[in-house]
Design an enzyme around this catalytic site. Structure first.
Site, PDB file in Angstrom:
ATOM      1  N   ASP A   1      48.127  43.797  41.233  1.00 29.21           N
ATOM      2  CA  ASP A   1      48.772  44.736  40.311  1.00 29.21           C
ATOM      3  C   ASP A   1      48.912  44.118  38.917  1.00 29.21           C
ATOM      4  O   ASP A   1      48.988  42.901  38.782  1.00 29.21           O
ATOM      5  CB  ASP A   1      50.162  45.095  40.875  1.00 29.21           C
ATOM      6  CG  ASP A   1      50.749  46.319  40.205  1.00 29.21           C
ATOM      7  OD1 ASP A   1      50.012  47.045  39.511  1.00 29.21           O
ATOM      8  OD2 ASP A   1      51.960  46.545  40.374  1.00 29.21           O
TER       9      ASP A   1
ATOM     10  N   HIS B   1      41.111  45.409  33.659  1.00 28.74           N
ATOM     11  CA  HIS B   1      40.440  45.531  34.962  1.00 28.74           C
ATOM     12  C   HIS B   1      39.251  44.566  35.041  1.00 28.74           C
ATOM     13  O   HIS B   1      38.973  43.984  36.089  1.00 28.74           O
ATOM     14  CB  HIS B   1      39.965  46.973  35.181  1.00 28.74           C
ATOM     15  CG  HIS B   1      41.098  47.954  35.334  1.00 28.74           C
ATOM     16  ND1 HIS B   1      42.169  47.717  36.158  1.00 28.74           N
ATOM     17  CD2 HIS B   1      41.326  49.176  34.766  1.00 28.74           C
ATOM     18  CE1 HIS B   1      43.012  48.749  36.100  1.00 28.74           C
ATOM     19  NE2 HIS B   1      42.527  49.634  35.260  1.00 28.74           N
TER      20      HIS B   1
ATOM     21  N   LEU C   1      34.306  33.360  55.717  1.00 25.84           N
ATOM     22  CA  LEU C   1      35.433  34.164  55.221  1.00 25.84           C
ATOM     23  C   LEU C   1      35.110  35.613  55.506  1.00 25.84           C
ATOM     24  O   LEU C   1      33.963  36.042  55.354  1.00 25.84           O
ATOM     25  CB  LEU C   1      35.588  33.973  53.699  1.00 25.84           C
ATOM     26  CG  LEU C   1      36.645  34.844  53.016  1.00 25.84           C
ATOM     27  CD1 LEU C   1      38.053  34.358  53.369  1.00 25.84           C
ATOM     28  CD2 LEU C   1      36.478  34.829  51.484  1.00 25.84           C
TER      29      LEU C   1
HETATM   30  C1  FPP Z   1      46.293  47.416  39.334  1.00 28.50           C
HETATM   31  O1  FPP Z   1      46.544  47.271  37.982  1.00 28.50           O
HETATM   32  C2  FPP Z   1      44.904  47.246  39.630  1.00 28.50           C
HETATM   33  C3  FPP Z   1      44.041  48.236  39.979  1.00 28.50           C
HETATM   34  C4  FPP Z   1      44.426  49.650  40.125  1.00 28.50           C
HETATM   35  C5  FPP Z   1      42.624  47.955  40.209  1.00 28.50           C
HETATM   36  C6  FPP Z   1      42.283  46.671  40.891  1.00 28.50           C
HETATM   37  C7  FPP Z   1      40.925  46.337  40.496  1.00 28.50           C
HETATM   38  C8  FPP Z   1      40.493  45.136  40.119  1.00 28.50           C
HETATM   39  C9  FPP Z   1      41.261  43.907  40.199  1.00 28.50           C
HETATM   40  C10 FPP Z   1      39.136  45.055  39.550  1.00 28.50           C
HETATM   41  C11 FPP Z   1      38.006  44.703  40.365  1.00 28.50           C
HETATM   42  C12 FPP Z   1      38.152  44.620  41.810  1.00 28.50           C
HETATM   43  C13 FPP Z   1      37.116  44.269  42.604  1.00 28.50           C
HETATM   44  C14 FPP Z   1      37.271  44.235  44.069  1.00 28.50           C
HETATM   45  C15 FPP Z   1      35.831  43.890  42.034  1.00 28.50           C
HETATM   46  P1  FPP Z   1      47.168  48.490  37.203  1.00 28.50           P
HETATM   47  O2  FPP Z   1      46.091  49.179  36.471  1.00 28.50           O
HETATM   48  O3  FPP Z   1      47.940  49.335  38.163  1.00 28.50           O
HETATM   49  O4  FPP Z   1      48.111  47.768  36.219  1.00 28.50           O
HETATM   50  P2  FPP Z   1      49.453  48.357  35.605  1.00 28.50           P
HETATM   51  O5  FPP Z   1      50.396  48.539  36.768  1.00 28.50           O
HETATM   52  O6  FPP Z   1      49.862  47.286  34.692  1.00 28.50           O
HETATM   53  O7  FPP Z   1      49.093  49.636  34.932  1.00 28.50           O
END
Ligand code: FPP
Length: 244
Positions: free
Chosen positions: A20, A37, A131
């Site tokens: 997150d 991201h 893994l």
């Molecule tokens: C949460 O941050 C994250 C996500 C919704 C996306 C997770 C994706 C990645 C880490 C990118 C790539 C993943 C892979 C497997 C290649 P948020 O956008 O909710 O952050 P915020 O709460 O600060 O808005």
């Protein structure tokens, strides 16, 4: 693959992470959420690379939830492109590093080309044992339980099993994670204290770690700190403290 044995003695064999805070990390730096991201995807590469050396046998990452479909179309398409790119760029390295990749979630809602890439990734890496990397994509734990229950109900309807045969082991086996041990440790980054519909059944006895770092800044030393703190905990699974 047998995941019960092996790994560091006191370490968590199965670590699950709610990644997150990509958006907040970027916004605090005057960058676009997409840049957050992207940085998050780099962290995924790093953490996957070191996981086996830290005694982790199964790593489950929450990449996109059923609730994330409600985000603006632009952000959803940025994330889908990141997942495509991750698969295309990493499939050779993951295969070489003997990582078995599985995706958890409702694939029917994902773009067809991404679904095809996911299948390629799973087929290329099947059977590897260093893994197991589980990527939860279009995943929601309640939806996963509904899916499992419907599957079991259909088996009863077809006369292949009795209602009485449905026990905890049968439900566990029918989940997307069937056959994989439950997470020992669930980590959530960015200072939020919620489970957000992630592995609700599987995390019944998991330890939890909530860390302040946003996912793009959750580096290897940060993971090592969480694992060290896990090592000092005593897990009792509802039993009594071991006397001694
Ligand atoms: C949460 O941050 C994250 C996500 C919704 C996306 C997770 C994706 C990645 C880490 C990118 C790539 C993943 C892979 C497997 C290649 P948020 O956008 O909710 O952050 P915020 O709460 O600060 O808005």
């Amino acid at each position: 693959m047998s995941m019960k044995e092996g790994g560091a003695a006191a370490g968590p064999g199965h670590v699950a992470i709610i990644m997150d805070g990509n958006g907040r990390w970027a916004e605090e730096r005057g960058m676009s959420r997409s840049a957050g991201h992207q940085k998050g995807a780099e962290r995924v590469r790093e953490i996957v690379k070191v996981a086996p050396d830290l005694g982790i046998r199964v790593l489950t990452l929450f990449a996109f939830s059923t609730e994330n479909w409600r985000r603006p179309g632009y952000e959803v398409s940025v994330l889908m492109s990141l997942f495509r790119r991750y698969i295309v760029r990493e499939v050779d390295a993951l295969d070489q590093d003997e990582v078995e990749v599985r995706f958890l979630g409702d694939r029917s809602r994902l773009p067809r080309d991404l679904r095809r890439l996911m299948t390629v990734m799973e087929e290329r890496t099947r059977g590897h044992t260093k893994l197991r990397l589980q990527i939860a994509l279009s995943y929601g734990a309640r939806a996963e339980i509904v899916h499992a229950v419907r599957h079991l109900a259909a088996e009863v309807e077809a006369g292949r099993r009795s209602a009485e045969s449905i026990d905890e082991a049968a439900i566990s086996a029918a989940l997307y994670t069937g056959g994989v041990p439950d997470p020992d440790l669930v980590i959530r980054t960015s200072g939020e204290f919620r489970i957000s519909n992630f592995l609700l059944w599987q995390a019944a006895y998991s330890e939890f770690a909530f860390v302040d770092e946003c996912w793009p800044e959750f580096d290897v030393p940060a993971l090592e700190r969480v694992l060290a703190s896990y090592g000092t905990r005593e897990r009792r699974f509802g039993g009594l403290r071991a006397s001694g």
